[in-house]
Design a protein around this motif. Structure first.
Motif, short mmCIF file in Angstrom:
data_model
loop_
_atom_site.label_atom_id
_atom_site.label_comp_id
_atom_site.label_asym_id
_atom_site.label_seq_id
_atom_site.Cartn_x
_atom_site.Cartn_y
_atom_site.Cartn_z
N ILE A 4 0.89 -1.29 -0.11
CA ILE A 4 0.05 0.17 -0.08
C ILE A 4 0.86 1.35 -0.01
O ILE A 4 0.71 2.09 -0.69
CB ILE A 4 -0.89 -0.08 1.16
N LEU A 5 1.89 1.23 0.86
CA LEU A 5 2.56 2.40 0.95
C LEU A 5 3.50 2.76 -0.36
O LEU A 5 3.75 3.89 -0.68
CB LEU A 5 3.67 2.44 2.27
N GLY A 6 3.72 1.50 -1.01
CA GLY A 6 4.44 1.55 -2.30
C GLY A 6 3.71 2.31 -3.38
O GLY A 6 4.29 2.93 -4.13
N ARG A 7 2.22 2.01 -3.20
CA ARG A 7 1.33 2.69 -4.18
C ARG A 7 1.39 4.25 -3.87
O ARG A 7 0.92 4.97 -4.57
CB ARG A 7 0.27 1.81 -4.41
N ILE A 8 1.25 4.69 -2.63
CA ILE A 8 0.77 5.64 -2.19
C ILE A 8 1.97 6.71 -2.57
O ILE A 8 1.63 7.95 -2.74
CB ILE A 8 0.41 6.00 -0.63
N LYS A 9 3.16 6.23 -2.42
CA LYS A 9 4.44 7.30 -2.49
C LYS A 9 4.36 8.15 -3.86
O LYS A 9 4.52 9.23 -3.72
CB LYS A 9 5.82 6.53 -2.30
N PRO A 10 4.56 7.45 -4.90
CA PRO A 10 4.52 8.05 -6.17
C PRO A 10 3.38 9.00 -6.31
O PRO A 10 3.57 10.09 -6.92
CB PRO A 10 4.74 7.17 -7.27
N ALA A 11 2.02 8.55 -5.70
CA ALA A 11 0.55 9.38 -6.02
C ALA A 11 0.94 10.80 -5.21
O ALA A 11 0.54 11.67 -5.65
CB ALA A 11 -0.22 8.40 -5.67
N ALA A 12 1.62 10.57 -4.02
CA ALA A 12 1.48 11.49 -3.11
C ALA A 12 2.65 12.67 -3.69
O ALA A 12 2.41 13.96 -3.81
CB ALA A 12 2.22 11.27 -1.75
N ARG A 13 3.84 12.14 -4.31
CA ARG A 13 4.84 13.03 -5.10
C ARG A 13 4.10 13.93 -6.33
O ARG A 13 4.46 14.91 -6.48
CB ARG A 13 5.98 12.10 -5.46
N LYS A 14 3.40 13.23 -7.04
CA LYS A 14 2.70 13.56 -8.04
C LYS A 14 1.71 14.70 -7.68
O LYS A 14 1.64 15.79 -8.39
CB LYS A 14 1.75 12.58 -8.98
N MET A 15 0.95 14.49 -6.57
CA MET A 15 -0.06 15.40 -6.16
C MET A 15 0.75 16.56 -5.25
O MET A 15 0.09 17.46 -4.71
CB MET A 15 -0.95 14.93 -5.14
N LYS A 16 2.01 16.67 -4.98
CA LYS A 16 2.93 17.71 -4.24
C LYS A 16 2.22 17.65 -2.76
O LYS A 16 2.31 18.79 -2.31
CB LYS A 16 2.96 18.88 -5.00
N ILE A 17 2.28 16.40 -2.13
CA ILE A 17 1.71 16.46 -0.80
C ILE A 17 2.54 15.57 -0.11
O ILE A 17 2.31 15.24 1.26
CB ILE A 17 0.37 16.34 -0.78
N ASP A 18 3.64 15.00 -0.69
CA ASP A 18 4.40 14.06 0.07
C ASP A 18 5.15 14.41 1.29
O ASP A 18 5.74 14.01 2.08
CB ASP A 18 5.28 13.35 -0.98
N ASP A 19 5.26 15.72 1.27
CA ASP A 19 6.11 16.50 2.38
C ASP A 19 5.22 17.27 3.34
O ASP A 19 5.71 18.03 4.31
CB ASP A 19 7.10 17.75 2.02
N VAL A 20 3.88 16.96 3.45
CA VAL A 20 3.13 17.64 4.33
C VAL A 20 3.15 17.01 5.48
O VAL A 20 3.27 15.71 5.87
CB VAL A 20 1.49 17.33 3.72
N ALA A 21 3.32 17.55 6.82
CA ALA A 21 3.34 16.98 8.11
C ALA A 21 2.30 16.22 8.31
O ALA A 21 1.20 16.30 8.00
CB ALA A 21 3.64 18.08 9.00
N ILE A 22 2.46 15.05 9.18
CA ILE A 22 1.54 14.17 9.53
C ILE A 22 0.49 14.82 10.11
O ILE A 22 -0.69 14.52 10.07
CB ILE A 22 2.17 12.94 10.32
N SER A 23 0.69 15.88 10.94
CA SER A 23 -0.23 16.53 11.93
C SER A 23 -1.07 17.63 11.05
O SER A 23 -1.84 17.94 11.52
CB SER A 23 0.57 17.42 12.94
#
Length: 401
Positions: free
Chosen positions: A134-153
């Motif tokens: 699941i995390l393997g699928r999420i990572k590239p999608a988050a980068r494409k959406m430019k939200i991969d560096d959003v803080a967890i909080s």
């Protein structure tokens, strides 16, 4: 402290300000000035304690609207990076290592936080593999959406919902993905990395619940006869599995010391739900000779089922059974039915468990499978409705009215 932003490691920062003060409202004459974003960084434990931080990267942009947008982005970046643990005085990232905090904190990028908390979850090997997928699928999608560096909080439910929608998963996989993410976020809530489990209000998709295929008694016997003649250790394991109504992951963790043949019992750890529990299960008389065979071959510290499904010192992984069933049974053209025709098996190995539970009274089946409620057992008794339908067909209601 109302005008300060709390940061990791006991640090804080003032809210960034911009020069010129009217950068959002003034005219083109503002472009003649050198703009800057500035804020103060506070570390009560560092000798310098306070550092005035100044950023001027926006001045290379010569269009007023563009410079304003870049300035807004600089402000957001400075806050985000400092929340992730960047220390402007030391000019490096510092992770809070205070007692009890571990390596998790609210300002970690949310993907990194999920990765870290994944390793802390006490789940089965198969669940760990699912989480990794699941995390393997999420990572590239988050980068494409430019939200991969959003803080967890700071991750919003809408951001996660949009990401899940973009993955293009079938409905049942979508629901499974949401469920696994929920377990990660629940753990992060306990570590106070986020206030709420944002997956909770993301609705499941509607799916069609398919009936599980099971082998008929005749086909079951044909498969077992074939395995007995050609792959005895697999036949022996399949027989034991059929009569335990358990899981391969549980059986593969069994050692010789866990089995008491005299009492016809063995102890196993049931890894279901949110907690693990030790359960004493019964060895049925019909399967007892096979258990006796195995223990005669075993050393005291051996796993009952090791390489080639024989006793040995090495624990093997449960997915090997699925692979073996596919290779030796599903792909075989040598299994014959009662009429001598080639039997093409499409049911999976786990159907053997369903076949047994389906043949038993509901209360006995529930006890054998170690289910905590009868509703779970009903899922496995797949032919119960079929039998009920057949009974209805035989009803004679000519004199009912």
């Amino acid at each position: 402290m109302a005008d300060k932003i709390s940061l990791p490691n006991g640090c804080s920062m003032s809210r960034p300000s911009v020069y010129p003060p009217n950068w959002l409202t003034g005219g083109k004459s503002l472009l003649k000035s050198n703009w800057r974003v500035q804020y103060r960084f506070y570390d009560p434990e560092h000798p310098r304690r306070v550092k005035l931080c100044i950023v001027k990267n926006m001045n290379e942009f010569k269009e007023l609207a563009e410079r304003r947008e870049i300035t807004k982005a600089i402000i957001e970046d400075q806050i985000r990076e400092n929340k992730r643990g960047y220390h402007p005085i030391l000019k490096k990232y510092i992770v809070d290592q205070s007692e009890g905090s571990g390596d998790l904190h609210p300002y970690l990028p949310w993907i990194a936080a999920l990765e870290m908390v994944k390793s802390k979850l006490q789940v089965s090997e198969s669940q760990q593999k699912q989480l990794k997928w699941i995390l393997g699928r999420i990572k590239p999608a988050a980068r494409k959406m430019k939200i991969d560096d959003v803080a967890i909080s700071e991750l919003k439910r809408g951001q996660l919902k949009n990401l899940l929608d973009r993955l293009g998963l079938p409905d049942n996989y979508y629901n499974r993905c949401k469920g696994y993410l929920s377990s990660l976020f629940a753990e992060l809530v306990e570590y106070e990395c986020c206030e709420t489990n944002i997956t909770r209000d993301i609705r499941k998709r509607k799916t069609i619940k398919r009936e599980r295929e099971v082998l008929s008694p005749e086909h079951y016997q044909a498969v077992m006869d074939y395995l007995k003649s050609n792959f005895y250790t697999f036949y022996r394991y399949a027989t034991i599995f059929s009569y335990t109504a358990g899981r391969s992951s549980e059986l593969f963790s069994l050692r010789v010391r866990d089995v008491n043949l005299e009492a016809q019992e063995y102890k196993v750890v049931i890894k279901k739900g949110k907690s693990y529990r030790e359960k004493t299960k019964v060895i049925l008389k019909v399967a007892l000779p096979f258990w006796e065979e195995l223990l005669e071959e075993a050393e005291p510290d051996d796993y009952i089922f090791s390489r080639n499904l024989e006793p040995g010192p090495k624990q093997i992984r449960s997915y090997q059974i699925t692979k073996r069933w596919y290779r030796l049974v599903k792909k075989s053209d040598k299994i014959l039915d009662e009429k001598g025709n080639v039997l093409k098996v499409t049911a999976d190995f786990y159907s053997l468990k369903h076949s047994l539970l389906d043949s038993l009274p509901a209360d006995v089946a529930q006890q054998m499978a170690a289910h905590t409620n009868s509703a779970t057992t009903a899922i496995y008794q797949v032919n119960k409705e079929k039998r009920q339908r057949e009974a209805l067909k035989k009803l004679d209601l000519k004199n009912a009215f």
